[in-house]
Design an enzyme around this catalytic site. Sequence first.
Site, mmCIF file in Angstrom:
data_model
loop_
_atom_site.group_PDB
_atom_site.id
_atom_site.type_symbol
_atom_site.label_atom_id
_atom_site.label_comp_id
_atom_site.label_asym_id
_atom_site.label_seq_id
_atom_site.Cartn_x
_atom_site.Cartn_y
_atom_site.Cartn_z
ATOM 1 C CD GLU A 156 -7.298 -45.929 -53.873
ATOM 2 O OE1 GLU A 156 -7.576 -45.933 -55.070
ATOM 3 O OE2 GLU A 156 -7.665 -45.058 -53.072
ATOM 4 C CG HIS A 193 -5.620 -44.296 -48.768
ATOM 5 N ND1 HIS A 193 -6.824 -43.689 -48.526
ATOM 6 C CD2 HIS A 193 -5.745 -44.917 -49.961
ATOM 7 C CE1 HIS A 193 -7.650 -43.923 -49.544
ATOM 8 N NE2 HIS A 193 -7.023 -44.670 -50.427
#
Length: 274
Positions: A156, A193
């Site tokens: 992120e 992710h």
Amino acid sequence: MSPDLNLPVGLFDSGIGGLTVLHALRRRLPRENLLYLGDTARLPYGTKARDTIIRYSQRATQKLVECGVKMLVIACNTATSAALPTLRRQFAPLPVMGVVEPGAEAAVAASRNRRIVITATEATIAGGAYQEAIRRRCPDATVIGRACTLFVSLAEEGWTDGPIAEGVAARYLRDLFADGPERPDTLLLGCTHFPLFKDALRHVVGPDVHIVDSAATTAQAVETELRRLGLLRQAEEDGTSRFLVTDNVARFMRSGGYFLGEAPREDAVALVDL
Ligand code: DGL
């Protein structure tokens, strides 16, 4: 009554990671309309208790159902492992697909020595759904689960390559891929992710290990299921992608760019409450 084929395929994730699945779906099924819900207010799911993950997943699904979707894809490994059977039961006859079965399928197909490492969030590893899905297909497989929690925050932040990402990957995984007869030949990326770390992971596991991610195989499974159910959109023009988020649109746009290659269009993103 059969559903309107122009209705979107709904996807949800704990936040932005599921955009890797959306990206794969977009490429595979360009004509489909897609509606993505990122539960950014409750991110991460991967460190939460199973009951909490199920409750959050029910709310996210409810919202997508209210918006109108013809199929649900749980674009989150943690939510799939905890909540898939509950969501299937609760929202029947809506077709509900997850990422675990396609990921397990791809890992088993890739592995020759039947030694497979799964990297995922704590909750996914603890829940055991991937381990179970692999052993169902290949009962004598040796399956090792390893939680790699830090990757979620690094992704992120956009820190997915270079010495920091490689150092974190080495700290989590190097011992499992030491030379020797026990060395696994397949690494399954069981978290949305983790595909962003393919280069850093390759650096640690070496060139001969198969790195498998569930996004592409999930897109393939979704296409097969839409076709089987007669739900593929019949249209000449490309479909649209719309996004709902439960917190911080600006952060979603910024971090989303790392996952999609480009930030989603601002007018395609709306803030919602669950
Ligand atoms: N989307 C989650 C998964 O695939 C990772 C992020 C989180 O922990 O919520 O497991």
